[in-house]
Design a protein around this motif. Structure first.
Motif, PDB file in Angstrom:
ATOM      1  N   SER A  11      -5.679  -2.571  -5.568  1.00  0.00           N
ATOM      2  CA  SER A  11      -6.092  -1.295  -5.001  1.00  0.00           C
ATOM      3  C   SER A  11      -5.539  -1.256  -3.587  1.00  0.00           C
ATOM      4  N   PRO A  12      -4.427  -0.559  -3.366  1.00  0.00           N
ATOM      5  CA  PRO A  12      -3.701  -0.669  -2.095  1.00  0.00           C
ATOM      6  C   PRO A  12      -4.551  -0.255  -0.898  1.00  0.00           C
ATOM      7  N   PRO A  13      -4.500  -1.036   0.179  1.00  0.00           N
ATOM      8  CA  PRO A  13      -5.207  -0.655   1.399  1.00  0.00           C
ATOM      9  C   PRO A  13      -4.498   0.514   2.075  1.00  0.00           C
ATOM     10  N   PRO A  14      -5.132   1.140   3.053  1.00  0.00           N
ATOM     11  CA  PRO A  14      -4.512   2.292   3.714  1.00  0.00           C
ATOM     12  C   PRO A  14      -3.128   1.976   4.295  1.00  0.00           C
ATOM     13  N   HIS A  15      -2.211   2.914   4.090  1.00  0.00           N
ATOM     14  CA  HIS A  15      -0.859   2.866   4.664  1.00  0.00           C
ATOM     15  C   HIS A  15      -0.062   1.646   4.212  1.00  0.00           C
ATOM     16  N   TYR A  33      -2.188  -0.602 -10.782  1.00  0.00           N
ATOM     17  CA  TYR A  33      -2.993  -0.033  -9.702  1.00  0.00           C
ATOM     18  C   TYR A  33      -4.370   0.361 -10.240  1.00  0.00           C
ATOM     19  N   ARG A  36      -6.752   3.201  -6.514  1.00  0.00           N
ATOM     20  CA  ARG A  36      -5.770   3.775  -5.593  1.00  0.00           C
ATOM     21  C   ARG A  36      -4.384   3.306  -6.008  1.00  0.00           C
ATOM     22  N   THR A  79      -4.631   6.647   1.942  1.00  0.00           N
ATOM     23  CA  THR A  79      -4.809   6.237   0.549  1.00  0.00           C
ATOM     24  C   THR A  79      -4.804   7.484  -0.333  1.00  0.00           C
ATOM     25  N   THR A  80      -4.430   7.294  -1.590  1.00  0.00           N
ATOM     26  CA  THR A  80      -4.439   8.418  -2.514  1.00  0.00           C
ATOM     27  C   THR A  80      -5.858   8.934  -2.739  1.00  0.00           C
TER      28      THR A  80
END
Length: 238
Positions: A11-15, A33, A36, A79-80
């Motif tokens: 779950s990708p962190p911001p930016h 994924y 996010r 994030t998305t």
């Protein structure tokens, strides 16, 4: 990569930049994924919520109760999830003829204390009875909603009676909180199960096309959204 993992659930962190995943790509390691994702990586599997629909549903419910001064509490760019939730919230307001302003999104990390702080900042700007004081709060998650309700109470504003509050998440605590929290379920356990199944399928069938799975949300109406105060405010405005 260094531990020889076969695949990655992330779950990708911001930016998060794309190149972070390059070592996995170079080794043909599957990336799935969860919640996010990176918009630039359509070749990877993903299992996410319909985040724009969730906030749109929450805002639409408050609008249906008569609220016209509604704010979104929580979330940050990058994030998305945040981008889609803001997009859905804004779309619901504009569809109802409510003018959008960046001030209608009070950004903060999705935590209880920070939600309380964000609402306190709003109330510091708009005293009780001020024409711009919000009557409806859509919260980024249930934790932010709990903080929002606590902050409102410290100013003598009772959620469900004086204002409407809607969260996103569907935590067990939402039902036990007072007043019980109206919330939009965001399927955390279901996302985990489907993501695990997707990972196993990807390992077994690496050549299959990427799976992009979006889970529907569900509004659970309880006591925090109120209704009576909103209708009265709408009548006064007219």
């Amino acid at each position: 990569v260094s531990y020889g993992a076969e695949a990655l659930l992330v779950s990708p962190p911001p930016h998060m930049p794309d190149h972070v995943l390059l070592p996995m790509r170079e080794r043909a390691m599957p990336v799935i994924y969860i919640s996010r994702y990176l918009r630039s990586d359509d070749d990877a599997d993903r299992v996410v919520n319909a985040d724009a629909v969730a906030t749109g549903t929450a805002a639409g419910h408050l609008i249906g109760l008569g609220h016209r001064r509604i704010v979104l509490i929580g979330g940050q760019p990058g994030t998305t999830v945040a981008e889609d939730r803001v997009s859905g919230f804004r779309a619901a307001l504009e569809t109802a003829g409510i003018n959008w302003s960046d001030t209608l999104w009070q950004q903060c990390r999705p935590r209880l204390a920070e939600g309380a702080g964000a609402v306190s900042d709003i109330l510091d700007k708009h005293a009780l009875g001020h024409k711009d004081q919000p009557t409806g709060y859509v919260c980024f998650n249930d934790l932010v909603a709990f903080g929002t309700m606590n902050a409102l109470r410290t100013r003598g504003i009772e959620p469900g009676r004086d204002v409407g509050v809607v969260g996103i998440g569907g935590t067990d605590e939402a039902m036990a909180f007072h007043p019980s929290l109206t919330t939009v379920l965001d399927n955390p356990a279901k996302i985990g199960r489907i993501a695990a199944d997707t990972l196993l399928t990807r390992l077994a069938e690496p050549a299959t096309p990427p799976r992009h799975i979006t889970l529907a949300s569900k509004l659970v109406i309880r006591n925090s959204c109120g209704g009576k105060a909103a209708r009265s405010a709408a009548q006064r405005t007219i």
